[in-house]
Scaffold this motif. Structure first.
Motif, PDB file in Angstrom:
ATOM      1  N   LEU A   4       0.850  -1.178   0.000  1.00 25.87           N
ATOM      2  CA  LEU A   4       0.000   0.000   0.000  1.00 25.87           C
ATOM      3  C   LEU A   4       0.889   1.233   0.000  1.00 25.87           C
ATOM      4  CD1 LEU A   4      -2.807   1.314   0.293  1.00 25.87           C
ATOM      5  CD2 LEU A   4      -2.485   1.169   2.769  1.00 25.87           C
ATOM      6  N   ARG A   5       0.621   2.126  -0.928  1.00 23.40           N
ATOM      7  CA  ARG A   5       1.368   3.374  -0.992  1.00 23.40           C
ATOM      8  C   ARG A   5       0.366   4.525  -1.005  1.00 23.40           C
ATOM      9  NH1 ARG A   5       4.138  -0.148  -4.434  1.00 23.40           N
ATOM     10  NH2 ARG A   5       6.302  -0.475  -3.823  1.00 23.40           N
ATOM     11  N   ALA A   6       0.757   5.641  -0.435  1.00 22.83           N
ATOM     12  CA  ALA A   6      -0.145   6.792  -0.374  1.00 22.83           C
ATOM     13  C   ALA A   6       0.580   8.044  -0.837  1.00 22.83           C
ATOM     14  CB  ALA A   6      -0.658   6.972   1.045  1.00 22.83           C
ATOM     15  N   LEU A   7      -0.185   8.962  -1.368  1.00 20.58           N
ATOM     16  CA  LEU A   7       0.355  10.217  -1.857  1.00 20.58           C
ATOM     17  C   LEU A   7      -0.719  11.282  -1.703  1.00 20.58           C
ATOM     18  CD1 LEU A   7       2.447  11.884  -3.549  1.00 20.58           C
ATOM     19  CD2 LEU A   7       1.224  11.062  -5.558  1.00 20.58           C
ATOM     20  N   LYS A   8      -0.347  12.409  -1.135  1.00 16.14           N
ATOM     21  CA  LYS A   8      -1.258  13.543  -1.039  1.00 16.14           C
ATOM     22  C   LYS A   8      -0.808  14.562  -2.075  1.00 16.14           C
ATOM     23  CE  LYS A   8      -2.890  17.187   1.983  1.00 16.14           C
ATOM     24  NZ  LYS A   8      -2.800  17.820   3.296  1.00 16.14           N
ATOM     25  N   VAL A   9      -1.726  14.966  -2.928  1.00 10.65           N
ATOM     26  CA  VAL A   9      -1.419  15.934  -3.975  1.00 10.65           C
ATOM     27  C   VAL A   9      -2.279  17.164  -3.752  1.00 10.65           C
ATOM     28  CG1 VAL A   9      -1.409  16.378  -6.457  1.00 10.65           C
ATOM     29  CG2 VAL A   9      -0.875  14.091  -5.596  1.00 10.65           C
ATOM     30  N   GLU A  10      -1.647  18.289  -3.568  1.00  2.55           N
ATOM     31  CA  GLU A  10      -2.372  19.552  -3.423  1.00  2.55           C
ATOM     32  C   GLU A  10      -2.714  20.077  -4.812  1.00  2.55           C
ATOM     33  OE1 GLU A  10      -3.263  20.804  -0.567  1.00  2.55           O
ATOM     34  OE2 GLU A  10      -2.071  19.547   0.765  1.00  2.55           O
ATOM     35  N   PHE A  11      -3.811  20.800  -4.932  1.00  4.11           N
ATOM     36  CA  PHE A  11      -4.231  21.312  -6.234  1.00  4.11           C
ATOM     37  C   PHE A  11      -3.200  22.238  -6.858  1.00  4.11           C
ATOM     38  CE2 PHE A  11      -8.629  20.527  -4.573  1.00  4.11           C
ATOM     39  CZ  PHE A  11      -8.801  19.387  -5.329  1.00  4.11           C
ATOM     40  N   TYR A  12      -2.519  23.042  -6.032  1.00 10.80           N
ATOM     41  CA  TYR A  12      -1.552  23.966  -6.608  1.00 10.80           C
ATOM     42  C   TYR A  12      -0.393  23.227  -7.252  1.00 10.80           C
ATOM     43  CZ  TYR A  12       1.284  23.298  -2.400  1.00 10.80           C
ATOM     44  OH  TYR A  12       2.031  22.757  -1.401  1.00 10.80           O
ATOM     45  N   ILE A  13      -0.085  22.030  -6.783  1.00  7.73           N
ATOM     46  CA  ILE A  13       0.971  21.230  -7.409  1.00  7.73           C
ATOM     47  C   ILE A  13       0.504  20.768  -8.783  1.00  7.73           C
ATOM     48  CG2 ILE A  13       2.278  19.060  -7.301  1.00  7.73           C
ATOM     49  CD1 ILE A  13       2.267  19.416  -4.232  1.00  7.73           C
ATOM     50  N   ASP A  14      -0.753  20.351  -8.859  1.00  3.91           N
ATOM     51  CA  ASP A  14      -1.293  19.906 -10.130  1.00  3.91           C
ATOM     52  C   ASP A  14      -1.364  21.064 -11.127  1.00  3.91           C
ATOM     53  OD1 ASP A  14      -2.523  17.893 -11.825  1.00  3.91           O
ATOM     54  OD2 ASP A  14      -4.341  19.083 -11.613  1.00  3.91           O
ATOM     55  N   THR A  15      -1.653  22.253 -10.648  1.00  2.00           N
ATOM     56  CA  THR A  15      -1.800  23.406 -11.529  1.00  2.00           C
ATOM     57  C   THR A  15      -0.464  24.000 -11.942  1.00  2.00           C
ATOM     58  OG1 THR A  15      -3.906  23.923 -10.495  1.00  2.00           O
ATOM     59  CG2 THR A  15      -2.871  25.671 -11.767  1.00  2.00           C
ATOM     60  N   TYR A  16       0.421  24.198 -10.965  1.00  2.00           N
ATOM     61  CA  TYR A  16       1.655  24.928 -11.235  1.00  2.00           C
ATOM     62  C   TYR A  16       2.899  24.043 -11.332  1.00  2.00           C
ATOM     63  CZ  TYR A  16      -1.390  28.732  -9.893  1.00  2.00           C
ATOM     64  OH  TYR A  16      -2.432  29.600  -9.820  1.00  2.00           O
ATOM     65  N   GLY A  17       2.798  22.848 -10.822  1.00  2.00           N
ATOM     66  CA  GLY A  17       3.958  21.967 -10.816  1.00  2.00           C
ATOM     67  C   GLY A  17       3.976  21.055 -12.018  1.00  2.00           C
ATOM     68  N   LYS A  18       4.854  20.095 -11.972  1.00  2.00           N
ATOM     69  CA  LYS A  18       4.993  19.155 -13.081  1.00  2.00           C
ATOM     70  C   LYS A  18       4.151  17.901 -12.876  1.00  2.00           C
ATOM     71  CE  LYS A  18       9.573  20.802 -14.188  1.00  2.00           C
ATOM     72  NZ  LYS A  18      10.980  20.520 -14.283  1.00  2.00           N
ATOM     73  N   LEU A  19       3.704  17.680 -11.660  1.00  2.00           N
ATOM     74  CA  LEU A  19       2.897  16.508 -11.364  1.00  2.00           C
ATOM     75  C   LEU A  19       1.455  16.755 -11.793  1.00  2.00           C
ATOM     76  CD1 LEU A  19       2.682  13.733 -10.026  1.00  2.00           C
ATOM     77  CD2 LEU A  19       2.239  14.903  -7.871  1.00  2.00           C
ATOM     78  N   ARG A  20       0.896  15.853 -12.544  1.00  2.00           N
ATOM     79  CA  ARG A  20      -0.475  15.984 -13.019  1.00  2.00           C
ATOM     80  C   ARG A  20      -1.263  14.751 -12.588  1.00  2.00           C
ATOM     81  NH1 ARG A  20      -0.106  20.882 -13.863  1.00  2.00           N
ATOM     82  NH2 ARG A  20       0.822  21.721 -15.706  1.00  2.00           N
ATOM     83  N   LEU A  24      -0.747  10.584 -13.262  1.00  2.25           N
ATOM     84  CA  LEU A  24      -0.754   9.530 -12.242  1.00  2.25           C
ATOM     85  C   LEU A  24      -1.685   8.396 -12.655  1.00  2.25           C
ATOM     86  CD1 LEU A  24      -0.819  11.517  -8.877  1.00  2.25           C
ATOM     87  CD2 LEU A  24       1.068  10.172  -9.806  1.00  2.25           C
ATOM     88  N   CYS A  25      -2.840   8.739 -13.166  1.00  2.00           N
ATOM     89  CA  CYS A  25      -3.798   7.722 -13.614  1.00  2.00           C
ATOM     90  C   CYS A  25      -3.235   6.904 -14.778  1.00  2.00           C
ATOM     91  CB  CYS A  25      -5.110   8.374 -14.020  1.00  2.00           C
ATOM     92  SG  CYS A  25      -6.009   9.129 -12.657  1.00  2.00           S
ATOM     93  N   GLU A  26      -2.548   7.572 -15.681  1.00  2.00           N
ATOM     94  CA  GLU A  26      -1.952   6.872 -16.824  1.00  2.00           C
ATOM     95  C   GLU A  26      -0.764   6.014 -16.403  1.00  2.00           C
ATOM     96  OE1 GLU A  26      -1.043  10.078 -19.479  1.00  2.00           O
ATOM     97  OE2 GLU A  26      -3.139  10.341 -20.076  1.00  2.00           O
ATOM     98  N   ASP A  27       0.054   6.538 -15.497  1.00  2.00           N
ATOM     99  CA  ASP A  27       1.253   5.819 -15.059  1.00  2.00           C
ATOM    100  C   ASP A  27       0.945   4.666 -14.115  1.00  2.00           C
ATOM    101  OD1 ASP A  27       2.741   7.583 -16.572  1.00  2.00           O
ATOM    102  OD2 ASP A  27       3.367   8.809 -14.868  1.00  2.00           O
ATOM    103  N   PHE A  28      -0.151   4.769 -13.395  1.00  2.36           N
ATOM    104  CA  PHE A  28      -0.543   3.733 -12.435  1.00  2.36           C
ATOM    105  C   PHE A  28      -1.993   3.328 -12.687  1.00  2.36           C
ATOM    106  CE2 PHE A  28       2.650   6.457 -10.457  1.00  2.36           C
ATOM    107  CZ  PHE A  28       3.621   5.523 -10.114  1.00  2.36           C
ATOM    108  N   PRO A  29      -2.243   2.626 -13.790  1.00  2.00           N
ATOM    109  CA  PRO A  29      -3.623   2.318 -14.180  1.00  2.00           C
ATOM    110  C   PRO A  29      -4.360   1.409 -13.187  1.00  2.00           C
ATOM    111  CG  PRO A  29      -2.072   1.143 -15.572  1.00  2.00           C
ATOM    112  CD  PRO A  29      -1.267   2.088 -14.735  1.00  2.00           C
ATOM    113  N   ASP A  30      -3.649   0.631 -12.404  1.00  3.19           N
ATOM    114  CA  ASP A  30      -4.304  -0.258 -11.448  1.00  3.19           C
ATOM    115  C   ASP A  30      -4.454   0.364 -10.065  1.00  3.19           C
ATOM    116  OD1 ASP A  30      -4.461  -2.227 -13.402  1.00  3.19           O
ATOM    117  OD2 ASP A  30      -2.499  -3.037 -12.884  1.00  3.19           O
ATOM    118  N   ALA A  31      -4.003   1.599  -9.910  1.00  2.00           N
ATOM    119  CA  ALA A  31      -4.059   2.260  -8.605  1.00  2.00           C
ATOM    120  C   ALA A  31      -5.497   2.638  -8.258  1.00  2.00           C
ATOM    121  CB  ALA A  31      -3.181   3.507  -8.605  1.00  2.00           C
TER     122      ALA A  31
END
Length: 95
Positions: A4-20, A24-31
């Motif tokens: 089990l792995r967990a990750l908290k993603v803040e909206f500002y990271i999704d908007t302004y950062g490189k993480l989308r 994540l959904c594409e890279d980890f389709p079974d997550a």
């Protein structure tokens, strides 16, 4: 047994950062994802404004009745913009 792995993603990271979120959904389709939504967006906005003012991003809530009351200037337009942005961010993740 799978890990089990967990990750908290803040909206500002999704908007302004490189993480989308989409990536994540594409890279980890079974997550499996759990989307946490804070019901009181006004409280979230005020908390953000206090953090921006004090530059304190992590706090432990200790009730101190002698502590001075922190005040912020409430900007209605900024809140409405934040409300719209937050709701749209959740909609984008869910859809």
């Amino acid at each position: 047994m799978s890990k089990l792995r967990a990750l908290k993603v803040e909206f500002y990271i999704d908007t302004y950062g490189k993480l989308r979120i989409k990536n994540l959904c594409e890279d980890f389709p079974d997550a499996k994802f759990i989307i946490l939504y804070r019901q009181n967006i006004l409280e979230q906005f005020v908390s953000l404004q206090l953090a921006l003012r004090s530059n304190r991003w992590n706090t432990v809530r200790i009730i101190d009745k002698d502590a001075p009351i922190q005040k912020i200037r409430f900007d209605v337009d900024a809140f409405l913009q934040y409300l719209s942005y937050t709701r749209k961010s959740y909609e984008d993740i869910i859809n």
